[in-house]
Design an enzyme around this catalytic site. Structure first.
Site, PDB file in Angstrom:
ATOM      1  N   ASP A 174      15.052   7.515  -2.778  1.00 23.80           N
ATOM      2  CA  ASP A 174      14.772   6.129  -3.427  1.00 23.80           C
ATOM      3  C   ASP A 174      14.190   6.422  -4.803  1.00 23.80           C
ATOM      4  OD1 ASP A 174      15.013   3.329  -3.832  1.00 23.80           O
ATOM      5  OD2 ASP A 174      13.158   2.968  -2.679  1.00 23.80           O
ATOM      6  N   VAL A 196      -0.194  -2.838  -1.582  1.00 20.07           N
ATOM      7  CA  VAL A 196      -0.924  -1.805  -2.403  1.00 20.07           C
ATOM      8  C   VAL A 196      -2.222  -2.534  -2.745  1.00 20.07           C
ATOM      9  CG1 VAL A 196      -1.234   0.135  -3.861  1.00 20.07           C
ATOM     10  CG2 VAL A 196       0.786  -0.459  -2.737  1.00 20.07           C
ATOM     11  N   GLY A 206       5.732  -4.010  -2.107  1.00 15.14           N
ATOM     12  CA  GLY A 206       6.979  -3.525  -2.233  1.00 15.14           C
ATOM     13  C   GLY A 206       7.789  -3.519  -0.880  1.00 15.14           C
ATOM     14  N   SER A 237       8.029  -1.685   1.584  1.00 14.59           N
ATOM     15  CA  SER A 237       7.060  -1.089   2.768  1.00 14.59           C
ATOM     16  C   SER A 237       5.898  -1.355   2.953  1.00 14.59           C
ATOM     17  CB  SER A 237       7.250   0.625   2.490  1.00 14.59           C
ATOM     18  OG  SER A 237       6.536   0.987   1.349  1.00 14.59           O
ATOM     19  N   ILE A 247      -2.786  -5.072  -5.840  1.00 22.10           N
ATOM     20  CA  ILE A 247      -2.089  -4.759  -7.300  1.00 22.10           C
ATOM     21  C   ILE A 247      -0.736  -4.700  -7.096  1.00 22.10           C
ATOM     22  CG2 ILE A 247      -4.163  -3.450  -8.105  1.00 22.10           C
ATOM     23  CD1 ILE A 247      -3.144  -0.591  -7.028  1.00 22.10           C
ATOM     24  N   GLY A 248      -0.148  -4.977  -5.807  1.00 26.19           N
ATOM     25  CA  GLY A 248       1.435  -4.745  -5.927  1.00 26.19           C
ATOM     26  C   GLY A 248       1.881  -4.884  -4.471  1.00 26.19           C
TER      27      GLY A 248
END
Length: 726
Positions: A510, A399, A394, A396, A391-392
């Site tokens: 952040d 997900v 990034g 790091s 679903i995503g």
């Protein structure tokens, strides 16, 4: 059961009764509620057909009937419901054709008819739905071909798992807003058109399990936006992997399995963000790229490529390694030439697999911590970390959306594998900070698991994406001001809690729109604590002299949101979070990204706003166009919020308010009582700016301190204010 006399409620505008174990049929009398605007009866046990009279409601904008046991057809009368904006009939037993009349719904934005028994040809009239952004028809029996004319506003198309045939045409390139395209499990054939390059925002492309043929178009490698997944598996693609694939630096999942591809895998060696790669059942040959990612690939993802080989380098004896490589090449050539050798190869693979399994068993020793009691099997989590559940992605990690046996849905972050201390520190930071705090506006860490090869974090799954996607993605900033205000107030509460109520205090490090996640009802949750730091100092943050700071003078963040002190190597304090928060508020008010490339002279958002106000521009001109035209009280609210944001983005950290003050100021804005910000005040100096200073002349009086109530913890000591939710 819904009472048949519900039609007597002639003034009813909203009827929400989802997940209430309702049974029986939808009463025809619902059509007598002529003022009805939204109807949500999802996740009940309703049966029978959808009354065609229901689509005679001229004011109906939302009809949500998903997750029932409805049957029959979708009535052609649907074309009369021209105000319809959101329609979800998925997960029922609806059958028959999708009516052509659906093309009359020019206001339709969201359409989900997936997981039904729909059949017949794909309607050619979808092009009439001019504002359609989300189209989901997967898991039906729809036939025909993908229409040449689809709404150019579409951002997600899922027509996978149907019976579509024919070929894709270059018209697919006209969908330049498209971010996700699912065409898997159909019978689509021919070549992938080069016009797909015009889909410049495409993040996910699934063409798997079709009959595509020819070479993989090089244009796919030029789609720099591809960052979630590219699935070309189970087709008839031939030729080599285009060299342009080396540019897919953001891509997380790539599946090329079960094709007729040849050549080597060198074009994939530079894809640093890959977390999953499957090239099995092709004709690849040559040496595998010598990278940590390829060295850890499971053999099953490389199977049935007879010419591929792995070079093993022993640093203590390179001569022996080179000799071993030559022997292996000779053995493999013999194995490929005789049937006896095939048997030997089978034995060899079984032995190596047994050794690898023993080694993997040692690596699979899990260390786990759960912060609440629920039925969780780490094996069931790992097996669901597949490309279809992404679903995503990034900075790091990746997900995934994962369902666990008790029916709950989790968001699982799989951290990037890295030997760097920064990546390892991000995992430890999330555990140290989120594992011990609870707040209604901070993402809840449910637990974590770690072994030698994987580091996983378990969170609550939030269904509405991020604030960034709400402002710039499929929502295109359509959220009303009231929703946006509630989001920024919730984030302010979260930061105030971290800065003032936690002992020791926490600096997020952040703060940005991408890290504000939205739950049901757009409840905001501050997330991604990979850069969080425990503060060193006063902990209260009420006075500049006592402001907390991190021990290091440098703290990474995100461009466009970082405070000026990052560039000057000044100490990072809680006021750095305040600055980033001010940028987020500006982003919410203007609808523009902090680094919007369309701004004049390429200026960042904060400088553009400062220049506008310094030149005596009307402050209301910088507001998001979708927020304009509101009543005077609402306009005043937005301009007062703009004033607060400018206090937060002052160049000098000492000029910025504390987050406790920000919360107090925002709470005074709605409802507005006596004090209002006037347009003339804003123009004549209420928001002043120059090249030397960004401080404003609006200085709200310091708010009263909140009463502090202490709550004990077995792990550490934290204070919760009366505004916090422990």
């Amino acid at each position: 059961m819904i009472p048949g006399r519900i039609g007597d409620l002639r003034s009813l505008t909203l009827f929400f009764a989802w997940q209430n174990k309702l049974t029986g049929k939808l009463p025809d009398s619902l059509s007598e509620c002529q003022e009805l605007e939204a109807l949500d009866l999802s996740y009940n046990n309703l049966i029978g057909p959808i009354p065609n009279q229901l689509f005679g409601l001229k004011n109906l904008t939302k009809l949500l009937l998903l997750g029932n046991d409805l049957s029959g057809i979708i009535p052609p009368d649907i074309g009369n419901c021209t105000s319809l904006y959101r329609l979800r009939l998925n997960h029922n037993r609806l059958a028959g054709n999708i009516p052509q009349e659906i093309g009359n719904l020019k206001n339709l934005n969201f359409l989900d008819l997936s997981n039904n028994h729909l059949s017949g040809d794909f309607p050619q009239t979808f092009g009439g739905c001019q504002n359609l952004e989300f189209l989901d028809l997967h898991s039906n029996s729809i036939t025909g071909s993908v229409p040449d004319s689809l709404p150019k506003s579409l951002q997600l198309i899922d027509i996978s798992d149907n019976m579509l045939s024919g070929s894709l045409t270059h018209s697919i390139g006209s969908l330049n807003e498209l971010t996700k395209l699912y065409l898997g499990k159909n019978q689509i054939n021919g070549r992938v058109p080069s016009g797909i390059l015009s889909c410049s925002k495409l993040q996910l492309l699934d063409l798997g399990s079709n009959s595509f043929s020819g070479e993989i178009p090089k244009e796919l490698g030029l789609l720099s936006s591809l960052e979630i997944s590219l699935n070309l598996s189970h087709n008839q693609f031939s030729g080599k992997i285009p060299s342009e694939f080396s540019s897919l630096g953001k891509l997380g999942v790539l599946d090329l399995s079960h094709n007729k591809l040849t050549g080597n895998l060198d074009a994939l060696s530079s894809l640093q963000n890959l977390v999953s790669l499957n090239v099995s059942f092709n004709g690849f040959s040559g040496e595998l790229p010598n990278t940590p990612f390829f060295q850890k690939l499971p053999l099953s993802d490389l199977a049935e490529n007879q010419g591929l080989y792995i070079t093993t380098i022993n640093s203590s004896d390179k001569t022996q390694s080179a000799s071993h490589k030559s022997v292996m090449k000779l053995v493999m050539s013999i194995l490929l030439s005789t049937s006896v050798a095939l048997v030997l190869l089978t034995v060899y693979v079984l032995i190596r697999s047994h050794i690898a399994n023993e080694s993997r068993a040692q690596a699979d020793s899990w260390e786990m911590t759960l912060y609440q009691k629920f039925d969780l099997s780490i094996d069931e989590i790992v097996i669901n970390l597949t490309s279809s559940n992404v679903i995503g992605t990034g900075s790091s990690g990746v997900v995934y959306k994962v369902s666990i046996p008790n029916g709950e849905i989790l968001a699982v972050k799989k951290m990037w594998l890295s030997t760097s201390s920064e990546e390892s520190r991000a995992f430890d930071n999330e555990i140290r900070t989120l594992g011990s705090i609870r707040h209604k506006n901070i993402i809840r860490l449910l637990g974590w698991g770690s072994n030698r090869n994987l580091k996983l974090l378990f969170y609550d799954y939030l269904p509405n994406g991020s604030l960034s996607s709400l402002l710039h993605g499929s929502g295109k900033g359509k959220a009303e001001w009231e929703t946006r205000y509630d989001v920024i107030l919730g984030v302010a509460h979260a930061l105030s809690y971290m800065h003032h109520d936690c002992v020791p205090s926490i600096i997020h490090g952040d703060v940005k729109a991408m890290n504000v996640l939205l739950g049901p009802g757009f409840q905001p949750y501050l997330a991604d604590f990979g850069l969080a730091r425990i503060a060193d100092g006063g902990g209260g943050g009420d006075d500049t002299e006592n402001s907390m700071q991190v021990q290091t003078h440098y703290l990474a963040g995100s461009y466009g949101y970082m405070a000026p002190e990052h560039a000057s190597m000044q100490p990072i304090t809680e006021k750095s979070d305040v600055y980033s928060y001010g940028i987020v508020v500006l982003e919410v008010l203007t609808g523009r990204h902090p680094l919007d490339p369309t701004l004049p002279m390429g200026a960042p958002l904060v400088q553009w706003v400062r220049n506008h106000l310094a030149n005596n521009g009307d402050p209301s001109d910088i507001l998001d166009s979708k927020l304009k035209g509101r009543s005077d009280p609402t306009m005043h609210e937005m301009l007062q919020t703009l004033a607060v944001s400018f206090l937060c983005v002052s160049t000098k950290a000492s000029d910025r308010p504390t987050m406790k003050d920000v919360v107090a100021m925002l709470k005074e804005i709605r409802p507005i009582e006596s004090s209002r910000v006037d347009h003339d005040v804003l123009k004549k100096g209420g928001l002043t700016s120059s090249s030397h200073s960004s401080s404003t002349t609006i200085k709200p009086s310091p708010p009263p301190r909140n009463a502090v109530v202490s709550h004990g913890s077995s792990n550490c000591s934290y204070d919760f204010s009366d505004e916090s939710n422990s």
